[in-house]
Scaffold this motif. Structure first.
Motif, PDB file in Angstrom:
ATOM      1  N   VAL A 165     -26.767 -79.373  24.398  1.00 52.30           N
ATOM      2  CA  VAL A 165     -28.218 -79.276  24.242  1.00 52.30           C
ATOM      3  C   VAL A 165     -28.533 -78.302  23.114  1.00 52.30           C
ATOM      4  CG1 VAL A 165     -30.407 -78.782  25.395  1.00 52.30           C
ATOM      5  CG2 VAL A 165     -28.495 -79.730  26.709  1.00 52.30           C
ATOM      6  N   SER A 166     -29.566 -78.619  22.337  1.00 53.89           N
ATOM      7  CA  SER A 166     -29.965 -77.736  21.239  1.00 53.89           C
ATOM      8  C   SER A 166     -31.451 -77.909  20.944  1.00 53.89           C
ATOM      9  CB  SER A 166     -29.148 -78.047  19.978  1.00 53.89           C
ATOM     10  OG  SER A 166     -29.468 -77.132  18.936  1.00 53.89           O
ATOM     11  N   THR A 167     -31.963 -77.039  20.085  1.00 51.05           N
ATOM     12  CA  THR A 167     -33.355 -77.123  19.644  1.00 51.05           C
ATOM     13  C   THR A 167     -33.513 -78.030  18.431  1.00 51.05           C
ATOM     14  OG1 THR A 167     -33.008 -75.169  18.263  1.00 51.05           O
ATOM     15  CG2 THR A 167     -33.959 -74.809  20.452  1.00 51.05           C
ATOM     16  N   ASP A 168     -32.402 -78.467  17.826  1.00 55.59           N
ATOM     17  CA  ASP A 168     -32.479 -79.183  16.552  1.00 55.59           C
ATOM     18  C   ASP A 168     -31.775 -80.534  16.595  1.00 55.59           C
ATOM     19  OD1 ASP A 168     -33.466 -77.342  13.995  1.00 55.59           O
ATOM     20  OD2 ASP A 168     -32.862 -76.170  15.742  1.00 55.59           O
ATOM     21  N   VAL A 169     -32.557 -81.604  16.360  1.00 57.61           N
ATOM     22  CA  VAL A 169     -31.961 -82.941  16.391  1.00 57.61           C
ATOM     23  C   VAL A 169     -31.035 -83.190  15.212  1.00 57.61           C
ATOM     24  CG1 VAL A 169     -33.854 -83.976  17.694  1.00 57.61           C
ATOM     25  CG2 VAL A 169     -33.941 -84.003  15.209  1.00 57.61           C
ATOM     26  N   SER A 170     -31.190 -82.441  14.125  1.00 57.91           N
ATOM     27  CA  SER A 170     -30.290 -82.623  12.984  1.00 57.91           C
ATOM     28  C   SER A 170     -28.861 -82.248  13.371  1.00 57.91           C
ATOM     29  CB  SER A 170     -30.766 -81.790  11.785  1.00 57.91           C
ATOM     30  OG  SER A 170     -30.989 -80.446  12.156  1.00 57.91           O
ATOM     31  N   CYS A 171     -28.711 -81.126  14.062  1.00 59.23           N
ATOM     32  CA  CYS A 171     -27.384 -80.735  14.553  1.00 59.23           C
ATOM     33  C   CYS A 171     -26.860 -81.762  15.553  1.00 59.23           C
ATOM     34  CB  CYS A 171     -27.444 -79.377  15.246  1.00 59.23           C
ATOM     35  SG  CYS A 171     -27.933 -77.996  14.209  1.00 59.23           S
ATOM     36  N   LEU A 172     -27.719 -82.177  16.465  1.00 57.68           N
ATOM     37  CA  LEU A 172     -27.311 -83.108  17.512  1.00 57.68           C
ATOM     38  C   LEU A 172     -26.938 -84.469  16.931  1.00 57.68           C
ATOM     39  CD1 LEU A 172     -30.018 -82.196  20.167  1.00 57.68           C
ATOM     40  CD2 LEU A 172     -27.588 -81.583  20.226  1.00 57.68           C
ATOM     41  N   MET A 173     -27.657 -84.902  15.909  1.00 58.89           N
ATOM     42  CA  MET A 173     -27.328 -86.168  15.249  1.00 58.89           C
ATOM     43  C   MET A 173     -25.929 -86.111  14.642  1.00 58.89           C
ATOM     44  SD  MET A 173     -29.155 -87.918  11.932  1.00 58.89           S
ATOM     45  CE  MET A 173     -28.568 -86.570  10.882  1.00 58.89           C
ATOM     46  N   HIS A 174     -25.627 -84.997  14.010  1.00 58.83           N
ATOM     47  CA  HIS A 174     -24.319 -84.804  13.384  1.00 58.83           C
ATOM     48  C   HIS A 174     -23.201 -84.806  14.430  1.00 58.83           C
ATOM     49  CE1 HIS A 174     -21.436 -83.438  10.438  1.00 58.83           C
ATOM     50  NE2 HIS A 174     -21.199 -82.314  11.103  1.00 58.83           N
ATOM     51  N   LEU A 175     -23.405 -84.052  15.497  1.00 61.18           N
ATOM     52  CA  LEU A 175     -22.397 -83.978  16.552  1.00 61.18           C
ATOM     53  C   LEU A 175     -22.256 -85.312  17.281  1.00 61.18           C
ATOM     54  CD1 LEU A 175     -23.283 -80.470  18.014  1.00 61.18           C
ATOM     55  CD2 LEU A 175     -21.364 -81.037  16.519  1.00 61.18           C
ATOM     56  N   GLU A 176     -23.383 -85.971  17.519  1.00 63.48           N
ATOM     57  CA  GLU A 176     -23.360 -87.247  18.226  1.00 63.48           C
ATOM     58  C   GLU A 176     -22.600 -88.312  17.449  1.00 63.48           C
ATOM     59  OE1 GLU A 176     -26.610 -89.521  20.899  1.00 63.48           O
ATOM     60  OE2 GLU A 176     -27.140 -89.339  18.779  1.00 63.48           O
ATOM     61  N   ALA A 177     -22.713 -88.274  16.124  1.00 58.74           N
ATOM     62  CA  ALA A 177     -21.993 -89.242  15.293  1.00 58.74           C
ATOM     63  C   ALA A 177     -20.482 -89.094  15.482  1.00 58.74           C
ATOM     64  CB  ALA A 177     -22.366 -89.057  13.830  1.00 58.74           C
ATOM     65  N   TYR A 178     -20.021 -87.839  15.519  1.00 56.92           N
ATOM     66  CA  TYR A 178     -18.588 -87.608  15.737  1.00 56.92           C
ATOM     67  C   TYR A 178     -18.185 -88.032  17.146  1.00 56.92           C
ATOM     68  CZ  TYR A 178     -14.075 -85.354  16.229  1.00 56.92           C
ATOM     69  OH  TYR A 178     -12.738 -85.128  16.471  1.00 56.92           O
ATOM     70  N   ILE A 179     -19.002 -87.693  18.124  1.00 53.87           N
ATOM     71  CA  ILE A 179     -18.704 -88.033  19.521  1.00 53.87           C
ATOM     72  C   ILE A 179     -18.606 -89.550  19.710  1.00 53.87           C
ATOM     73  CG2 ILE A 179     -19.717 -88.045  21.849  1.00 53.87           C
ATOM     74  CD1 ILE A 179     -20.843 -85.223  21.128  1.00 53.87           C
ATOM     75  N   LYS A 180     -19.534 -90.275  19.134  1.00 53.11           N
ATOM     76  CA  LYS A 180     -19.528 -91.732  19.269  1.00 53.11           C
ATOM     77  C   LYS A 180     -18.338 -92.354  18.549  1.00 53.11           C
ATOM     78  CE  LYS A 180     -24.424 -92.602  20.147  1.00 53.11           C
ATOM     79  NZ  LYS A 180     -25.665 -93.262  19.676  1.00 53.11           N
ATOM     80  N   LYS A 181     -18.032 -91.830  17.386  1.00 54.47           N
ATOM     81  CA  LYS A 181     -16.896 -92.365  16.619  1.00 54.47           C
ATOM     82  C   LYS A 181     -15.598 -92.205  17.392  1.00 54.47           C
ATOM     83  CE  LYS A 181     -14.587 -92.054  12.116  1.00 54.47           C
ATOM     84  NZ  LYS A 181     -13.227 -91.826  12.648  1.00 54.47           N
TER      85      LYS A 181
END
Length: 247
Positions: free
Chosen positions: A213-229
């Protein structure tokens, strides 16, 4: 009398995570805050500023100041955003953009009432919990660079999240380390950026958490891309989405 929140929806949220914007509105209204949205709003100017295009960024920032100029009202008005990154831009970089210009006074007026969502809820509204918020599982919190270093935000998101029924916090190692996004950094230095995301995700997995969880979707988007890959058992959630869950 509760304040009015003139909400600023950042580019990332508007284009990629509109549900997060709606959840922020849901949370603010849940605690009695009057929400106002100016449909003419655009960008804060951060992408251009970080890329070195200062005059172009100033032109966008001037529009931001016009869009969020406070009208005369009986109750106090604040600019509230679900992005510490954009809030950091307004609070800090606008000082550079408008130094020694006629717009400095209006810039300072807007800076003084601009808040990230969680600090607004805790520091301005004075609450520590969202009534009815519920989410089962464990979360680990990612301190975005903008939130922690530019805005000094650390306690308020954890305070609100720890009050969510069914949710348990488990801190990850090196939780103040950058996720690797950094805007154009992720494009110009892809290998380094991916390696930083990998390290952050591995630390999160080590905690046994279900969510980052975070306050910033930019960070989460970046992390989510790696997680999904990598097809990893971890989900990224913006704090507004967590606080709006369960009711």
């Amino acid at each position: 009398m509760l304040p009015t929140a003139d909400i600023f929806i950042p580019c990332f949220v508007d284009q990629l995570y509109p549900a997060t914007a709606m959840n922020m509105v849901k949370v603010l209204e849940r605690v009695g805050v009057q929400v106002n949205y100016n449909p003419d709003q655009t960008c804060c100017g951060q992408p251009a500023y970080n890329a070195g295009y200062k005059p172009q960024s100033r032109a966008v920032a001037e529009k931001f100041l016009q869009d969020f100029a406070a009208p005369e009202a009986a109750n106090p008005r604040y600019v509230v955003s679900p992005s510490a990154s954009c809030v950091g831009m307004v609070r800090n970089s606008y000082t550079d953009l408008f130094a020694d210009t006629p717009a400095l006074a209006s810039c300072q007026a807007v800076q003084g009432r601009t808040y990230e969502l969680t600090e607004f809820l805790v520091d301005v509204v004075g609450i520590s919990a969202i009534p009815g918020a519920r989410l089962a599982g464990k979360y680990t919190y990612h301190d975005s660079c903008s939130a922690l270093r530019e805005c000094g935000i650390r306690a308020s998101p954890r305070l609100l999240l720890d009050s969510v029924a069914g949710l348990e916090r488990v801190e990850m190692a090196d939780n103040t380390t950058c996720c690797g996004f950094g805007g154009t950094f992720a494009v110009k230095f892809e290998a380094i950026s991916v390696a930083m995301a990998q390290q952050k995700v591995e630390h999160a997995l080590d905690t046994g958490a279900d969510f980052i969880v975070s306050t910033d979707v930019s960070c989460l988007m970046h992390l989510e891309a790696y997680i999904k890959k990598e097809k990893l058992p971890l989900k990224c959630l913006h704090i507004a989405d967590v606080l709006a869950s369960g009711w």
